[in-house]
Design a protein around this motif. Structure first.
Motif, PDB file in Angstrom:
ATOM      1  N   LEU A 354      33.070  35.280  48.498  1.00 38.13           N
ATOM      2  CA  LEU A 354      32.872  33.785  48.486  1.00 38.13           C
ATOM      3  C   LEU A 354      32.786  33.218  47.075  1.00 38.13           C
ATOM      4  CD1 LEU A 354      31.680  31.241  49.956  1.00 38.13           C
ATOM      5  CD2 LEU A 354      29.334  32.100  49.537  1.00 38.13           C
ATOM      6  N   ILE A 388      18.129  32.703  43.251  1.00 43.95           N
ATOM      7  CA  ILE A 388      17.802  31.150  43.192  1.00 43.95           C
ATOM      8  C   ILE A 388      16.552  30.903  43.821  1.00 43.95           C
ATOM      9  CG2 ILE A 388      18.850  28.919  44.055  1.00 43.95           C
ATOM     10  CD1 ILE A 388      21.717  30.300  44.211  1.00 43.95           C
ATOM     11  N   ASP A 389      15.759  30.141  43.326  1.00 47.88           N
ATOM     12  CA  ASP A 389      14.377  29.910  44.002  1.00 47.88           C
ATOM     13  C   ASP A 389      14.549  28.907  45.280  1.00 47.88           C
ATOM     14  OD1 ASP A 389      13.494  31.190  41.783  1.00 47.88           O
ATOM     15  OD2 ASP A 389      13.501  29.306  40.499  1.00 47.88           O
ATOM     16  N   HIS A 390      13.666  29.314  46.047  1.00 48.63           N
ATOM     17  CA  HIS A 390      13.723  28.477  47.332  1.00 48.63           C
ATOM     18  C   HIS A 390      15.217  28.288  47.933  1.00 48.63           C
ATOM     19  CE1 HIS A 390       9.520  28.486  46.516  1.00 48.63           C
ATOM     20  NE2 HIS A 390       9.455  27.755  45.533  1.00 48.63           N
ATOM     21  N   PHE A 391      16.009  28.925  47.893  1.00 46.72           N
ATOM     22  CA  PHE A 391      17.471  28.775  48.443  1.00 46.72           C
ATOM     23  C   PHE A 391      17.292  28.558  49.996  1.00 46.72           C
ATOM     24  CE2 PHE A 391      21.823  30.223  49.545  1.00 46.72           C
ATOM     25  CZ  PHE A 391      22.291  29.165  48.940  1.00 46.72           C
ATOM     26  N   LYS A 392      16.314  29.258  50.619  1.00 53.34           N
ATOM     27  CA  LYS A 392      16.349  28.880  52.088  1.00 53.34           C
ATOM     28  C   LYS A 392      16.251  27.476  52.303  1.00 53.34           C
ATOM     29  CE  LYS A 392      13.628  30.860  55.868  1.00 53.34           C
ATOM     30  NZ  LYS A 392      13.770  29.755  56.729  1.00 53.34           N
ATOM     31  N   ASN A 395      19.596  25.793  52.398  1.00 54.01           N
ATOM     32  CA  ASN A 395      20.162  26.158  53.638  1.00 54.01           C
ATOM     33  C   ASN A 395      19.608  25.459  54.775  1.00 54.01           C
ATOM     34  OD1 ASN A 395      22.161  27.712  53.083  1.00 54.01           O
ATOM     35  ND2 ASN A 395      20.893  29.480  52.957  1.00 54.01           N
ATOM     36  N   HIS A 400      24.333  25.571  55.889  1.00 48.42           N
ATOM     37  CA  HIS A 400      24.817  26.764  55.384  1.00 48.42           C
ATOM     38  C   HIS A 400      26.021  26.489  54.272  1.00 48.42           C
ATOM     39  CE1 HIS A 400      23.912  31.100  55.865  1.00 48.42           C
ATOM     40  NE2 HIS A 400      25.081  31.183  55.572  1.00 48.42           N
ATOM     41  N   LEU A 407      26.293  28.181  45.922  1.00 52.37           N
ATOM     42  CA  LEU A 407      26.419  29.656  45.341  1.00 52.37           C
ATOM     43  C   LEU A 407      27.743  29.815  44.717  1.00 52.37           C
ATOM     44  CD1 LEU A 407      25.435  31.675  48.598  1.00 52.37           C
ATOM     45  CD2 LEU A 407      24.275  31.750  46.324  1.00 52.37           C
ATOM     46  N   ARG A 426      27.463  39.560  42.222  1.00 54.74           N
ATOM     47  CA  ARG A 426      26.427  39.054  43.357  1.00 54.74           C
ATOM     48  C   ARG A 426      26.271  40.489  43.970  1.00 54.74           C
ATOM     49  NH1 ARG A 426      28.090  35.651  48.658  1.00 54.74           N
ATOM     50  NH2 ARG A 426      26.015  35.206  49.404  1.00 54.74           N
ATOM     51  N   GLY A 429      22.236  37.913  48.972  1.00 54.23           N
ATOM     52  CA  GLY A 429      22.674  36.804  49.567  1.00 54.23           C
ATOM     53  C   GLY A 429      22.629  35.463  48.343  1.00 54.23           C
ATOM     54  N   GLU A 430      21.220  35.487  47.531  1.00 56.92           N
ATOM     55  CA  GLU A 430      21.682  34.586  46.567  1.00 56.92           C
ATOM     56  C   GLU A 430      20.927  35.258  45.178  1.00 56.92           C
ATOM     57  OE1 GLU A 430      18.912  35.247  48.147  1.00 56.92           O
ATOM     58  OE2 GLU A 430      16.949  34.164  47.694  1.00 56.92           O
ATOM     59  N   ARG A 505       8.202  31.373  39.428  1.00 59.79           N
ATOM     60  CA  ARG A 505       9.628  31.049  39.456  1.00 59.79           C
ATOM     61  C   ARG A 505      10.127  30.165  38.363  1.00 59.79           C
ATOM     62  NH1 ARG A 505       7.877  31.058  44.756  1.00 59.79           N
ATOM     63  NH2 ARG A 505       8.873  32.269  46.224  1.00 59.79           N
TER      64      ARG A 505
HETATM   65  N1  GTP Z   1      24.567  29.621  52.370  1.00 61.56           N
HETATM   66  C1  GTP Z   1      24.207  30.958  52.299  1.00 61.56           C
HETATM   67  N2  GTP Z   1      23.126  31.170  52.229  1.00 61.56           N
HETATM   68  C2  GTP Z   1      22.711  32.658  52.241  1.00 61.56           C
HETATM   69  C3  GTP Z   1      23.769  33.342  51.862  1.00 61.56           C
HETATM   70  N3  GTP Z   1      23.321  34.547  51.671  1.00 61.56           N
HETATM   71  C4  GTP Z   1      22.033  34.693  51.917  1.00 61.56           C
HETATM   72  N4  GTP Z   1      21.607  33.299  52.301  1.00 61.56           N
HETATM   73  C5  GTP Z   1      20.499  32.677  52.525  1.00 61.56           C
HETATM   74  O1  GTP Z   1      19.455  32.654  51.182  1.00 61.56           O
HETATM   75  C6  GTP Z   1      18.159  32.500  52.002  1.00 61.56           C
HETATM   76  C7  GTP Z   1      17.333  33.635  51.184  1.00 61.56           C
HETATM   77  O2  GTP Z   1      15.966  33.108  51.481  1.00 61.56           O
HETATM   78  P1  GTP Z   1      14.891  33.964  51.032  1.00 61.56           P
HETATM   79  O3  GTP Z   1      15.125  35.411  50.778  1.00 61.56           O
HETATM   80  O4  GTP Z   1      13.595  33.515  51.756  1.00 61.56           O
HETATM   81  O5  GTP Z   1      14.650  33.410  49.441  1.00 61.56           O
HETATM   82  P2  GTP Z   1      14.672  32.088  48.761  1.00 61.56           P
HETATM   83  O6  GTP Z   1      14.390  30.918  49.815  1.00 61.56           O
HETATM   84  O7  GTP Z   1      15.458  31.682  47.866  1.00 61.56           O
HETATM   85  O8  GTP Z   1      12.978  32.052  48.146  1.00 61.56           O
HETATM   86  P3  GTP Z   1      12.556  32.741  47.037  1.00 61.56           P
HETATM   87  O9  GTP Z   1      13.833  33.667  46.662  1.00 61.56           O
HETATM   88  O10 GTP Z   1      11.393  33.447  47.269  1.00 61.56           O
HETATM   89  O11 GTP Z   1      12.722  31.802  45.917  1.00 61.56           O
HETATM   90  C8  GTP Z   1      18.325  32.719  53.213  1.00 61.56           C
HETATM   91  O12 GTP Z   1      18.011  31.358  54.200  1.00 61.56           O
HETATM   92  C9  GTP Z   1      19.557  33.347  53.661  1.00 61.56           C
HETATM   93  O13 GTP Z   1      20.092  32.860  55.015  1.00 61.56           O
HETATM   94  C10 GTP Z   1      24.929  33.024  51.647  1.00 61.56           C
HETATM   95  O14 GTP Z   1      26.003  33.695  51.590  1.00 61.56           O
HETATM   96  N5  GTP Z   1      25.337  31.631  51.919  1.00 61.56           N
END
Ligand code: GTP
Length: 523
Positions: A354, A388-392, A395, A400, A407, A426, A429-430, A505
């Motif tokens: 990616l 990354i902070d609060h990446f969820k 998404n 996605h 990313l 990498r 995930g993030e 964070r």
């Molecule tokens: N778009 C995308 N999302 C990804 C990928 N890999 C992981 N994720 C998402 O990254 C998010 C990680 O969420 P969490 O582990 O809860 O972390 P966070 O939301 O960043 O919260 P904190 O790390 O605690 O700040 C999840 O929603 C995964 O689905 C990817 O390759 N692409």
């Protein structure tokens, strides 16, 4: 390369152009050669040393399609009747004419049948078949008829067998002496594998030496009590020379000239053959000429055949060389392709699809190398891990795909900040890692802080009308006596990262061993 016999005169091309001309040539050849044969007949029975009209007719048949044979057959009959007219009663003249026609047709048919349309005295088999058919079989049968006709009308008393033998050899020798020459002269020029020599010096030397020998052999008047010392077999080296250097046509020409000269000289009572009685003269001359000519023709054919084989070997070798060169080029292309594919596979195996950053496997391998080197050379290595902070939330709010673009944008931005020798990967995930060789804890903290503020300030064009801002948390660990392995360094950076998350964070935390009082927190 096309090599044409140097003895091919343009008159031959002219004769080949018209059937009428060919018929006229055959007729003229038959009449003139019959005149020569009859004029210089050595035997009192009328049997000639060489009966040449049949050789003229056979050459014509071998040179043309079988559908035209009847024209030449008719020509031969007419000529034979003209030759016999006056000297013989009509039934006997007709008998001779059909006997000769039978001989020529049988020879042509069998040669064409066994050697095909491409017959050209070009190998030993063709020469031997020609000798067997045109010198032995066909004249043997035809001369039986001729001898019987002549014998029944002959006034003098000669042995039937002796007469048959002279007649037979006369017809057969006529074929051997003249047919290869006429045939080789008049046929379409073809590629000769070994070109006959074009050296005028060699040709002149040959002519001079042969003339000298012929003078010694054929131009003296023998006395009965004084046997001549030279043997006619001295001619053999000249026939071999001609066969080897001048080809089939060359040896045929030499054979024909020597034969005619020997007959004329013997007829006039000169030369080695004139010492003997008339019948023996004819037979000895025939046997001698047969031996010389057949040997010469056979040697020329063997040389030709060897040349053909040598040439086809050469061609095969050339083809092999071309194929080898093509294979070498192909092999080089394949090697380039394999190298490209291997490099691509290596890249894929060590790269994240990616973001195009390195993957975890590559990072760990690289870190192992850098740590070992740092420990040997006593310099620092640090690892910066960030997430990354609060990446969820990104998404969940934007989908996605938008998350993926974030990313990629982050990776591109971070890559611009790298020094030569740094490794960016990498690892989740993030979650990302930077390996910083020759960076102690303070330098690594500065790099991390610079990256943190760069990420914070980053404007990510996530969609046409969507600009996103993100923050990231950083954990930093540095090689030390307590953290001396890749795994320990990784775990330490990871621990520091989680402490950064726990600390609210968007900040940088340096790992401190548990015994140490507190973790460094920046921003
Ligand atoms: N778009 C995308 N999302 C990804 C990928 N890999 C992981 N994720 C998402 O990254 C998010 C990680 O969420 P969490 O582990 O809860 O972390 P966070 O939301 O960043 O919260 P904190 O790390 O605690 O700040 C999840 O929603 C995964 O689905 C990817 O390759 N692409």
């Amino acid at each position: 390369m096309r090599t044409v016999s140097p003895y091919q005169p343009s008159i031959a091309q002219w004769v080949r152009t018209s059937t009428a001309l060919q018929i006229a040539t055959v007729a003229l050849g038959c009449l003139l050669s019959a005149e020569f044969a009859s004029r210089f007949a050595l035997s009192s029975t009328g049997a000639t040393v060489l009966w040449l009209p049949n050789a003229v007719a056979l050459s014509a048949l071998l040179l043309t399609r079988s559908s035209l044979w009847w024209k030449f057959g008719l020509t031969q009959i007419v000529c034979e009747l003209l030759i016999g007219a006056g000297a013989l009663p009509l039934p006997q003249a007709l008998g001779f004419a059909f006997g000769n026609l039978l001989e020529v047709l049988l020879s042509a048919y069998l040669i064409r049948r066994w050697c095909g349309r491409n017959f050209a005295f070009s190998n030993l088999r063709e020469v031997l078949l020609f000798a067997a058919v045109a010198m032995v079989l066909a004249p043997g049968v035809a001369s039986l008829l001729g001898t019987w006709l002549h014998y029944s009308a002959a006034a003098e008393h000669v042995s039937f067998l002796e007469h048959w033998q002279t007649w037979w050899l006369g017809d057969g020798m006529g074929m051997v002496v003249l047919t290869p020459l006429l045939f080789g002269w008049l046929r379409e020029p073809t590629e000769a594998p070994l070109a006959p020599t074009r050296s005028w010096l060699e040709c002149s030397l040959f002519v001079v030496l042969l003339s000298g020998l012929l003078y010694l052999l054929l131009f003296f008047v023998p006395k009965p009590d004084n046997a001549w010392g030279f043997s006619s077999m001295l001619l053999l080296p000249f026939f071999l020379w001609a066969a080897l250097r001048f080809g089939t046509l060359g040896v045929s020409l030499v054979g024909c000239l020597v034969s005619l000269l020997a007959i004329v000289q013997t007829y006039h009572g000169r030369g080695v053959f004139s010492l003997l009685d008339a019948h023996i003269q004819a037979q000895l001359l025939q046997q001698c000429l047969a031996t010389l000519l057949l040997t010469g023709l056979a040697v020329a054919a063997i040389v030709n055949d060897l040349g053909m084989k040598y040439r086809s070997l050469e061609q095969a070798e050339q083809k092999l060389e071309v194929a080898h060169a093509a294979l070498t080029v192909l092999n080089q292309e394949l090697e380039v392709r394999v190298a490209q594919r291997t490099a691509e596979l290596e890249r894929l195996a060590t790269t994240d699809a990616l973001t195009d950053a390195h993957n975890r496997r590559f990072l760990m391998a690289r870190a192992g190398i850098e740590i070992a080197q740092a420990q040997r050379q006593l310099h620092a290595v640090s690892l910066v891990m960030f997430d990354i902070d609060h990446f969820k939330h990104v998404n969940d709010s934007h989908g996605h795909n938008v998350g993926d673009r974030v990313l990629v944008a982050l990776s591109n931005a971070v890559r611009k900040e790298l020094r030569l020798g740094d490794t960016f990967a990498r690892v989740g995930g993030e979650e990302f890692v930077m390996l910083l060789p020759r960076s102690d804890a303070d330098q690594a903290l500065l790099v991390a802080e610079r990256l943190r503020s760069m990420v914070e300030a980053l404007e990510i064009q996530a969609d046409e009308d969507l600009v996103l801002h993100i923050t990231a948390s950083f954990g930093v660990a540095t090689l030390s006596p307590a953290i001396s392995t890749v795994d320990a360094l990784y775990v330490a950076a990871d621990t520091a990262l989680y402490q950064a998350k726990d600390s609210g964070r968007n900040c940088v935390v340096a790992y401190k061993a548990p015994s140490e009082p507190a973790l460094t927190k920046l921003a």
